[in-house]
Design a protein around this motif. Sequence first.
Motif, PDB file in Angstrom:
ATOM      1  N   ARG A 193     -34.266 -31.435   2.902  1.00 19.95           N
ATOM      2  CA  ARG A 193     -33.779 -30.139   3.373  1.00 19.95           C
ATOM      3  C   ARG A 193     -32.461 -29.821   2.667  1.00 19.95           C
ATOM      4  O   ARG A 193     -31.650 -30.720   2.399  1.00 19.95           O
ATOM      5  N   GLN A 229     -31.388 -26.620  19.793  1.00 23.38           N
ATOM      6  CA  GLN A 229     -32.400 -26.036  18.915  1.00 23.38           C
ATOM      7  C   GLN A 229     -32.238 -24.527  18.804  1.00 23.38           C
ATOM      8  O   GLN A 229     -32.414 -23.952  17.731  1.00 23.38           O
ATOM      9  N   ILE A 280     -27.272 -28.592  11.185  1.00 25.06           N
ATOM     10  CA  ILE A 280     -26.752 -27.227  11.229  1.00 25.06           C
ATOM     11  C   ILE A 280     -25.757 -27.085  12.371  1.00 25.06           C
ATOM     12  O   ILE A 280     -24.710 -26.435  12.240  1.00 25.06           O
ATOM     13  N   HIS A 340     -33.878 -35.223  12.504  1.00 23.08           N
ATOM     14  CA  HIS A 340     -34.285 -34.018  11.779  1.00 23.08           C
ATOM     15  C   HIS A 340     -33.056 -33.463  11.074  1.00 23.08           C
ATOM     16  O   HIS A 340     -32.013 -33.249  11.705  1.00 23.08           O
ATOM     17  N   ASP A 398     -32.362 -30.570  10.176  1.00 23.49           N
ATOM     18  CA  ASP A 398     -31.904 -29.282  10.709  1.00 23.49           C
ATOM     19  C   ASP A 398     -30.878 -29.463  11.823  1.00 23.49           C
ATOM     20  O   ASP A 398     -30.086 -28.545  12.099  1.00 23.49           O
ATOM     21  N   ILE A 426     -29.546 -23.314  16.525  1.00 20.60           N
ATOM     22  CA  ILE A 426     -29.971 -23.274  15.121  1.00 20.60           C
ATOM     23  C   ILE A 426     -30.595 -21.919  14.815  1.00 20.60           C
ATOM     24  O   ILE A 426     -30.239 -21.257  13.839  1.00 20.60           O
ATOM     25  N   GLY A 447     -39.049 -29.696  17.050  1.00 26.67           N
ATOM     26  CA  GLY A 447     -37.641 -30.045  16.919  1.00 26.67           C
ATOM     27  C   GLY A 447     -37.116 -30.951  18.011  1.00 26.67           C
ATOM     28  O   GLY A 447     -35.952 -31.369  17.962  1.00 26.67           O
ATOM     29  N   LEU A 469     -29.152 -27.691   3.164  1.00 26.36           N
ATOM     30  CA  LEU A 469     -28.304 -26.912   4.049  1.00 26.36           C
ATOM     31  C   LEU A 469     -27.131 -26.351   3.266  1.00 26.36           C
ATOM     32  O   LEU A 469     -26.657 -26.967   2.314  1.00 26.36           O
ATOM     33  N   THR A 506     -25.922 -23.076   7.539  1.00 20.54           N
ATOM     34  CA  THR A 506     -27.266 -22.498   7.624  1.00 20.54           C
ATOM     35  C   THR A 506     -28.173 -23.246   6.656  1.00 20.54           C
ATOM     36  O   THR A 506     -27.711 -24.088   5.873  1.00 20.54           O
ATOM     37  N   LEU A 507     -29.447 -22.918   6.687  1.00 16.98           N
ATOM     38  CA  LEU A 507     -30.308 -23.323   5.587  1.00 16.98           C
ATOM     39  C   LEU A 507     -29.868 -22.562   4.339  1.00 16.98           C
ATOM     40  O   LEU A 507     -29.345 -21.449   4.422  1.00 16.98           O
TER      41      LEU A 507
END
Length: 214
Positions: free
Chosen positions: A143, A29, A117, A112, A114, A32, A43, A145, A157-158
């Motif tokens: 999401r 996490q 990433i 998730h 994320d 990220i 998360g 990315l 990344t986002l």
Amino acid sequence: MSRSYGQYCGLARALDVVGDRWNLLIVRQLLIAPARYRELLDGLPGVATNLLTDRLRDLQAAGVVDRRLAEEAGAIVYALTPWGAELREPIEGLIRWSTPLMARGPGGDRFHADWLIVGLRALLTGRAAAPQESRVAIAVDGRLLQVRATGSGIEVTLHDGGDLDAVVRADASIVLGLAAGVLTLDDARGLIDVEGDEAAVRVLFKQGGRNAAL
């Protein structure tokens, strides 16, 4: 640390620090981004609040994690120390090693977007470098990315709102299969949607083939 293997061995001593349950997922996490306590809870579905507090305390005592003030006044965030950030390499190795375990799909496990990433960077890094820079967005579970490929490496990344060469929409298992090289775009025909330059997507996933609509 509360427990030790008591062995003068680099692996044993590393596991003394990060081998307890949840520790490496906390590090995931924080790879990220630095995060507040509540963001870490969100998360890490399934972790108990008291256990997360204990693990963060242990990782701080070991020098893996720091607490610091965020740019927002009064906000405390957790972040990796420079030494803690060196865990990226072994974590990425474990992600690549897990490819056969991921092939069966998520089943009932939580997911998730994320987490991709870290996962996509692990799977795409080390494959042939892109001859020119490209920016491809991966849309999963609402999401977006951004995967930026250059001759020097992969950055995930986002989406930063910038221009993109293409957008790929697919389920996480399909995206991971493409990144791991166990699926081709042609294998995934009908399960994936590509908007924009398909050639950029093929370069990202290190695949040849004709420039055909999927």
